[in-house]
Design a protein around this motif. Structure first.
Motif, PDB file in Angstrom:
ATOM      1  N   MET A  70      99.661 -51.263  43.957  1.00 39.52           N
ATOM      2  CA  MET A  70      98.384 -51.962  44.012  1.00 39.52           C
ATOM      3  C   MET A  70      98.069 -52.370  45.442  1.00 39.52           C
ATOM      4  SD  MET A  70      97.909 -54.850  41.199  1.00 39.52           S
ATOM      5  CE  MET A  70      97.730 -54.419  39.508  1.00 39.52           C
ATOM      6  N   PRO A  71      96.817 -52.158  45.884  1.00 39.08           N
ATOM      7  CA  PRO A  71      96.463 -52.658  47.214  1.00 39.08           C
ATOM      8  C   PRO A  71      96.450 -54.193  47.201  1.00 39.08           C
ATOM      9  CG  PRO A  71      94.520 -51.813  46.099  1.00 39.08           C
ATOM     10  CD  PRO A  71      95.693 -51.478  45.233  1.00 39.08           C
ATOM     11  N   PRO A  72      96.596 -54.816  48.382  1.00 37.85           N
ATOM     12  CA  PRO A  72      96.678 -56.275  48.473  1.00 37.85           C
ATOM     13  C   PRO A  72      95.561 -56.971  47.708  1.00 37.85           C
ATOM     14  CG  PRO A  72      96.944 -55.306  50.645  1.00 37.85           C
ATOM     15  CD  PRO A  72      96.664 -54.182  49.706  1.00 37.85           C
ATOM     16  N   ARG A  73      94.325 -56.424  47.792  1.00 37.64           N
ATOM     17  CA  ARG A  73      93.181 -57.145  47.242  1.00 37.64           C
ATOM     18  C   ARG A  73      93.231 -57.279  45.725  1.00 37.64           C
ATOM     19  NH1 ARG A  73      91.473 -52.086  48.499  1.00 37.64           N
ATOM     20  NH2 ARG A  73      90.575 -50.910  46.773  1.00 37.64           N
ATOM     21  N   GLU A  74      94.011 -56.390  45.064  1.00 37.55           N
ATOM     22  CA  GLU A  74      94.067 -56.457  43.600  1.00 37.55           C
ATOM     23  C   GLU A  74      95.233 -57.300  43.091  1.00 37.55           C
ATOM     24  OE1 GLU A  74      94.056 -52.409  42.231  1.00 37.55           O
ATOM     25  OE2 GLU A  74      92.166 -52.003  43.269  1.00 37.55           O
ATOM     26  N   ARG A  75      96.075 -57.803  44.022  1.00 33.71           N
ATOM     27  CA  ARG A  75      97.276 -58.503  43.564  1.00 33.71           C
ATOM     28  C   ARG A  75      97.025 -59.971  43.262  1.00 33.71           C
ATOM     29  NH1 ARG A  75     102.521 -55.802  46.482  1.00 33.71           N
ATOM     30  NH2 ARG A  75     101.740 -53.672  46.389  1.00 33.71           N
ATOM     31  N   ASP A  76      95.872 -60.466  43.683  1.00 35.23           N
ATOM     32  CA  ASP A  76      95.532 -61.871  43.461  1.00 35.23           C
ATOM     33  C   ASP A  76      96.579 -62.813  44.050  1.00 35.23           C
ATOM     34  OD1 ASP A  76      93.996 -63.962  42.759  1.00 35.23           O
ATOM     35  OD2 ASP A  76      94.525 -63.965  40.637  1.00 35.23           O
ATOM     36  N   VAL A  77      96.926 -62.562  45.305  1.00 38.68           N
ATOM     37  CA  VAL A  77      97.799 -63.478  46.033  1.00 38.68           C
ATOM     38  C   VAL A  77      97.008 -63.964  47.253  1.00 38.68           C
ATOM     39  CG1 VAL A  77      99.898 -62.308  45.333  1.00 38.68           C
ATOM     40  CG2 VAL A  77      98.791 -61.653  47.473  1.00 38.68           C
ATOM     41  N   ALA A  78      97.412 -65.103  47.816  1.00 38.05           N
ATOM     42  CA  ALA A  78      96.805 -65.566  49.063  1.00 38.05           C
ATOM     43  C   ALA A  78      97.926 -65.776  50.064  1.00 38.05           C
ATOM     44  CB  ALA A  78      96.047 -66.866  48.851  1.00 38.05           C
ATOM     45  N   MET A  79      97.614 -65.495  51.328  1.00 34.81           N
ATOM     46  CA  MET A  79      98.684 -65.544  52.322  1.00 34.81           C
ATOM     47  C   MET A  79      98.267 -66.397  53.503  1.00 34.81           C
ATOM     48  SD  MET A  79     100.912 -62.365  53.545  1.00 34.81           S
ATOM     49  CE  MET A  79     102.026 -62.373  54.922  1.00 34.81           C
ATOM     50  N   VAL A  80      99.197 -67.194  54.008  1.00 33.23           N
ATOM     51  CA  VAL A  80      98.975 -67.978  55.224  1.00 33.23           C
ATOM     52  C   VAL A  80      99.887 -67.405  56.301  1.00 33.23           C
ATOM     53  CG1 VAL A  80      99.110 -70.252  56.291  1.00 33.23           C
ATOM     54  CG2 VAL A  80      98.388 -70.026  53.905  1.00 33.23           C
ATOM     55  N   PHE A  81      99.277 -66.982  57.405  1.00 37.52           N
ATOM     56  CA  PHE A  81     100.047 -66.301  58.438  1.00 37.52           C
ATOM     57  C   PHE A  81     100.536 -67.275  59.515  1.00 37.52           C
ATOM     58  CE2 PHE A  81      97.478 -63.106  56.512  1.00 37.52           C
ATOM     59  CZ  PHE A  81      98.214 -61.932  56.578  1.00 37.52           C
TER      60      PHE A  81
ATOM     61  N   MET B 169      92.350 -58.348  53.985  1.00 40.16           N
ATOM     62  CA  MET B 169      92.711 -57.457  52.881  1.00 40.16           C
ATOM     63  C   MET B 169      93.369 -58.227  51.737  1.00 40.16           C
ATOM     64  SD  MET B 169      93.688 -54.228  55.243  1.00 40.16           S
ATOM     65  CE  MET B 169      95.043 -53.601  54.336  1.00 40.16           C
ATOM     66  N   VAL B 170      94.198 -59.219  52.097  1.00 41.36           N
ATOM     67  CA  VAL B 170      94.776 -60.064  51.047  1.00 41.36           C
ATOM     68  C   VAL B 170      93.677 -60.885  50.389  1.00 41.36           C
ATOM     69  CG1 VAL B 170      96.352 -61.980  50.583  1.00 41.36           C
ATOM     70  CG2 VAL B 170      97.046 -60.172  52.145  1.00 41.36           C
ATOM     71  N   ASP B 171      92.672 -61.277  51.193  1.00 43.88           N
ATOM     72  CA  ASP B 171      91.548 -62.057  50.666  1.00 43.88           C
ATOM     73  C   ASP B 171      90.653 -61.250  49.737  1.00 43.88           C
ATOM     74  OD1 ASP B 171      91.839 -64.623  51.461  1.00 43.88           O
ATOM     75  OD2 ASP B 171      90.493 -64.525  53.177  1.00 43.88           O
ATOM     76  N   GLY B 172      90.859 -59.938  49.677  1.00 46.82           N
ATOM     77  CA  GLY B 172      90.094 -59.159  48.723  1.00 46.82           C
ATOM     78  C   GLY B 172      89.288 -58.016  49.325  1.00 46.82           C
ATOM     79  N   ALA B 173      89.385 -57.829  50.627  1.00 49.53           N
ATOM     80  CA  ALA B 173      88.593 -56.783  51.270  1.00 49.53           C
ATOM     81  C   ALA B 173      89.335 -55.453  51.245  1.00 49.53           C
ATOM     82  CB  ALA B 173      88.289 -57.171  52.704  1.00 49.53           C
TER      83      ALA B 173
END
Lengths: 366, 271
Positions: A70-81, B169-173
């Motif tokens: 699954m690409p990142p956008r479909e995983r429903d996670v949020a990330m803080v860098f 991309m993680v935000d949905g893009a």
């Protein structure tokens, strides 16, 4: 909210293996901290959960969904860098609303959610500023805010506090812990700082060279490390490791380190039976030492050492001792009579809290 | 202290010398454009002379200067626009997916002498009945513009932290969305640099138009060439036309020089 499961996950970059057969299970609503020195594979593991890094082999589940492809956008996670990764050309409001806008939420709902997050994080005054007009701590808050407005299944934090100064780091640490309780969120948090791991985690996962060394509650990995690496990594200053021989004495087993001899408690006997007469590594934490006669009593638990360096921290003191060929650090309460460099000290060890490691395998024996 | 003054003096002498060498042909051209044919070829060269605007009048009245100006603008404009359209995504992909070989390949196309492309182009465009068309000229000028866009922009994109688009991309893009919404808006100075430079190179190009264009699509540099005839060379006209052609290029450079320097050094530092 959801659980996160990694099953036999491997990541190779060319011929180097960054993550080697990693299997971990993070429960729903758990605050999990992956900790290890740099290059241990913890960030790679996190990026694989986010979908920013492909998986060489193995499986990753978020909730019940297998997310390998699954690409990142479909995983429903949020990330803080670590470097916040705020979009420089957008205001704080737009930064926080970016993910919601992509998901086509109505302007009204975006506004509500941004406001709600801004309330929690104290960002209300800053909503119309650009990232470059913010301090490091404020940027960090915005990055966290951008994650929480999304209400994702899992929060991923990649060393979020390492760009902040020491004081702010302590404050943010408490704030993120508070946030975790408030949101009842599943959090996977990566850090190299064992203090962050100890203070924030429900469960710590300690990694080294791509391999998971041990997982458990903070106090569990602190008091029962499975090997020398974990024992040395958790705790500050690090545990003292002393090469010694295990011999049988009158009452029980004795650790013979040439310049001192100490008796191990009876509880150690069973597991150490096969090691009598062999070389072992004796481990004692700096905080498990005290000046003799200072609350720790006994006879066969005292070593005589010379103070080489004395670091006074106010409430406590770090004393760097030399005892024969061994260098030992002790962390003690400040005694009434100040310790001077060159003093000869009688130091008592809390023997039940000491550890014995196999010299060859580095595994904990007792 | 004295040493410092001396080194300063030497520095400025060197600067002036270099500037003289570089600027002399330009100054010569500028002064000649205001001279009569007699003044231009007189020996020793006249430093003081009675300036005339006759040459400029000739350029703008006898020659259809405006038409050539529009042609150059159309060709340069479309070549640059299409190069940005193709080159920006290409540069992004080179920057993010380490496509060094592809980048070298594009550079090679630029380093090959342009004349080696002309023969095949001539044949292809004649067969397609595209001689003296904007299509043929724009395509040929993209050979000049595209490599500049790709090279400047790929090093520019490399300097933008990856985390920005990863975060998006993680935000949905999607990656494409992240490129358009996050990366492009941050690339203004780089895009201005690439646009300015590639437009100027297209503007100055002589060879491609000389071969591929005829009366309809002739560009400005060819117009200068019109002043050279078999009988005589109208030096005053040539110089005035050259000044008129250079003016927009110089103006562009001066307006955008801040960005151009920034964009170029950015690439330089990144290696």
């Amino acid at each position: 909210m959801a659980s996160v499961v990694l099953k036999n996950v491997v990541k190779r970059f060319g011929s180097t293996t960054a993550v080697d057969n990693l299997s971990i299970e993070i429960k729903d609503k758990e605050f999990a901290v992956l900790v290890g020195s740099s290059g241990c594979g913890k960030s790679t593991a996190l990026r694989m959960i986010a979908g920013l890094e492909t998986i060489t082999s193995g499986e990753i589940y978020i909730g019940d969904t297998r997310v390998n492809d699954m690409p990142p956008r479909e995983r429903d996670v949020a990330m803080v860098f670590q470097n916040y990764a705020l979009y420089p050309h957008m205001s704080v409001r737009e930064n926080m609303g970016f993910g919601l806008k992509i998901r086509k939420l109505s302007d009204k709902e975006i506004d509500e959610r941004v406001r709600e997050a801004a309330d929690i994080l104290g960002l209300n005054e800053l909503l119309d500023r650009k990232p470059k007009e913010l301090s490091g701590g404020q940027r960090q808050r915005v990055a966290v805010g951008r994650a929480i407005v999304r209400k994702p299944k899992v929060f991923l934090f990649d060393e979020p506090l390492s760009n902040l100064d020491a004081k702010l780091r302590v404050a943010m640490r408490a704030e993120i812990s508070k946030l975790h309780r408030r949101l009842e969120a599943t959090i996977v948090y990566v850090t190299h700082d064992q203090v962050e791991a100890m203070t924030m985690a429900d469960r710590i996962f300690i990694m080294s060279k791509g391999v998971l060394q041990q997982s458990g509650a903070p106090m569990e990995v602190y008091s029962r490390p499975v090997n020398r690496f974990v024992a040395g990594f958790i705790g500050s200053p690090a545990m003292n490791f002393i090469d010694a021989t295990l011999v049988r004495g009158d009452g029980g087993l004795i650790v013979d380190a040439e310049s001192f001899k100490v008796a191990l408690p009876e509880a150690f006997n069973a597991s150490l039976a096969g090691y009598v007469g062999r070389q072992i590594v004796f481990g004692v934490r700096p905080e498990d030492m005290a000046l003799a006669g200072n609350g720790v009593s006994g006879e066969q638990n005292i070593l005589t050492a010379r103070a080489e360096v004395v670091e006074l921290l106010g409430s406590e003191v770090f004393v760097y001792l030399s005892c024969g060929r061994h260098s030992i650090v002790a962390r003690m309460e400040v005694p009434d009579r100040a310790i001077e460099v060159g003093d000869t000290l009688q130091v008592a060890l809390k023997m039940p809290k000491t550890h014995v490691f196999d010299k060859d395998t580095s595994l904990t024996i007792a | 202290m004295n040493k410092k003054i001396l080194s300063n003096v030497l520095f400025y002498i060197a600067v002036v010398l270099i500037a003289l060498v570089v600027l002399f042909p330009f100054l010569w051209m500028l002064s000649s454009s205001f001279k009569t044919q007699v003044d231009i070829i007189s020996w020793p060269p006249k430093l003081f002379f009675e300036p005339t605007l006759a040459n400029y009048r000739k350029v703008f009245e006898e020659q259809d200067f405006l038409k050539y100006f529009i042609n150059s603008t159309i060709v340069g404009g479309f070549a640059v626009a299409l190069s940005l359209l193709l080159g920006l995504p290409a540069a992004y992909s080179i920057a993010r997916f380490a496509q060094k070989k592809l980048a070298v390949f594009i550079l090679l196309a630029r380093l090959m002498p342009g004349i080696s492309f002309l023969m095949p182009w001539y044949i292809i465009f004649s067969r397609l009945d595209l001689m003296d068309s904007y299509v043929a000229l724009v395509l040929s000028h993209m050979l000049i513009a595209l490599p500049i866009v790709v090279w400047i922009m790929s090093s520019y994109f490399e300097a933008i932290p990856r985390e920005l688009e990863e975060s998006a991309m993680v935000d949905g893009a999607t990656r494409q969305h992240a490129f358009l919404a996050i990366i492009l808006p941050l690339s203004g100075p780089g895009i201005i640099t690439a646009t300015t430079l590639s437009f100027i190179f297209s503007w100055n190009n002589f060879m491609f138009s000389q071969v591929l264009s005829m009366e309809k699509t002739k560009t400005l540099p060819i117009a200068v060439y019109n002043f050279l005839s078999y009988a005589e060379v109208d030096w005053g006209g040539v110089m005035a036309a050259a000044v008129a052609i250079m003016a927009p290029a110089i103006a562009l450079t001066m307006i955008f020089q801040k960005y151009v320097v920034k964009g170029l050094t950015m690439g330089a530092v990144k290696g």
